[in-house]
Design a protein around this motif. Structure first.
Motif, short mmCIF file in Angstrom:
data_model
loop_
_atom_site.label_atom_id
_atom_site.label_comp_id
_atom_site.label_asym_id
_atom_site.label_seq_id
_atom_site.Cartn_x
_atom_site.Cartn_y
_atom_site.Cartn_z
N GLY A 110 0.78 -1.22 0.00
CA GLY A 110 0.00 0.00 0.00
C GLY A 110 0.82 1.28 0.00
O GLY A 110 0.28 2.37 0.02
N ARG A 111 2.14 1.16 -0.02
CA ARG A 111 3.02 2.33 -0.02
C ARG A 111 3.70 2.47 -1.38
O ARG A 111 4.28 1.51 -1.88
CB ARG A 111 4.07 2.15 1.08
N THR A 112 3.64 3.66 -1.96
CA THR A 112 4.23 3.90 -3.27
C THR A 112 5.45 4.80 -3.14
O THR A 112 5.41 5.82 -2.46
CB THR A 112 3.20 4.57 -4.22
N THR A 113 6.54 4.39 -3.79
CA THR A 113 7.75 5.21 -3.84
C THR A 113 8.07 5.51 -5.30
O THR A 113 7.75 4.72 -6.19
CB THR A 113 8.95 4.51 -3.18
N ARG A 114 8.71 6.64 -5.52
CA ARG A 114 9.08 7.06 -6.87
C ARG A 114 10.60 7.14 -6.97
O ARG A 114 11.26 7.59 -6.04
CB ARG A 114 8.46 8.41 -7.20
N HIS A 115 11.12 6.72 -8.12
CA HIS A 115 12.56 6.73 -8.36
C HIS A 115 12.82 7.18 -9.79
O HIS A 115 11.95 7.04 -10.65
CB HIS A 115 13.16 5.32 -8.21
N GLU A 116 14.01 7.67 -10.03
CA GLU A 116 14.45 7.95 -11.40
C GLU A 116 15.48 6.88 -11.73
O GLU A 116 16.49 6.75 -11.05
CB GLU A 116 15.07 9.34 -11.50
N ALA A 117 15.21 6.11 -12.77
CA ALA A 117 16.09 5.01 -13.14
C ALA A 117 16.97 5.41 -14.32
O ALA A 117 16.52 6.07 -15.25
CB ALA A 117 15.27 3.77 -13.51
N GLN A 118 18.21 5.01 -14.23
CA GLN A 118 19.17 5.23 -15.30
C GLN A 118 19.46 3.89 -15.98
O GLN A 118 19.05 2.83 -15.49
CB GLN A 118 20.46 5.83 -14.74
N ARG A 119 20.17 3.94 -17.07
CA ARG A 119 20.57 2.74 -17.80
C ARG A 119 21.24 1.76 -16.83
O ARG A 119 21.99 2.15 -15.95
CB ARG A 119 21.54 3.16 -18.90
N ARG A 120 20.92 0.49 -17.01
CA ARG A 120 21.47 -0.62 -16.23
C ARG A 120 21.04 -0.61 -14.77
O ARG A 120 21.77 -1.01 -13.88
CB ARG A 120 22.99 -0.66 -16.35
N THR A 121 19.83 -0.13 -14.51
CA THR A 121 19.23 -0.25 -13.19
C THR A 121 17.86 -0.89 -13.37
O THR A 121 17.36 -0.99 -14.49
CB THR A 121 19.06 1.12 -12.49
N GLY A 122 17.26 -1.33 -12.29
CA GLY A 122 15.98 -1.99 -12.44
C GLY A 122 15.16 -2.00 -11.18
O GLY A 122 15.52 -1.39 -10.18
N VAL A 123 14.07 -2.72 -11.25
CA VAL A 123 13.16 -2.85 -10.12
C VAL A 123 12.86 -4.33 -9.93
O VAL A 123 12.66 -5.07 -10.88
CB VAL A 123 11.87 -2.01 -10.31
N TYR A 124 12.90 -4.78 -8.66
CA TYR A 124 12.62 -6.16 -8.28
C TYR A 124 11.28 -6.17 -7.58
O TYR A 124 11.06 -5.38 -6.65
CB TYR A 124 13.73 -6.63 -7.34
N LEU A 125 10.37 -7.03 -8.01
CA LEU A 125 9.03 -7.08 -7.44
C LEU A 125 8.75 -8.45 -6.82
O LEU A 125 8.86 -9.47 -7.49
CB LEU A 125 7.98 -6.80 -8.51
#
Length: 144
Positions: A73-88
């Protein structure tokens, strides 16, 4: 046994966000891992809805992608650059908005309890007309 898959040989399908290449799937390949390359056009948003699977989205090309990640229920925002990612983890969701021309996101999904995967994705910059001009995915099926 290691299987090498030529991503460049996989057909591109239009999506509202850009294009997708389905690289590996449960139905066609008899594995619990699914891999797709999602190409997100500038200004478009790719949404990874909540799922019962562990997933990874990795920004291969492009920069300054806006990523929102929602967990518990908590949302965070990020700025992603090349060669980064998100794990879910299961139940989590994310959106990725491309700021530049096509951004490539290998989306890797694995069913089952274990989140660790012996899978690797590689891409090399080579002239488009050369024999080496393709991306590849390598996987050890016995570990999946």
């Amino acid at each position: 046994m290691i299987t090498v898959i030529d991503v460049g040989s996989k057909s591109r399908t239009s999506t509202p966000e850009g294009h997708v290449r389905r690289v590996l799937g449960t139905g066609e390949n008899g594995t619990r891992v699914e891999v797709a390359i999602q190409e997100v056009d500038a200004g478009k948003t790719f949404h990874m809805k909540a799922s019962d699977r562990t997933r990874v989205a990795y920004l291969l090309e492009g920069k300054d992608a806006a990523v929102t990640h929602t967990a518990g229920g908590r949302t965070t925002r990020h700025e992603a650059q090349r060669r980064t990612g998100v794990y879910l983890e299961p139940g989590e969701e994310a959106t990725i908005t491309a700021s530049s021309a096509t951004q490539w996101l290998p989306v890797i999904t694995r069913s089952g309890i274990a989140a660790v995967s012996p899978m690797s994705a590689t891409r090399a910059r080579v002239p488009a007309g050369s024999p080496d001009a393709s991306a590849s995915m390598a996987m050890k099926p016995s570990a999946c």
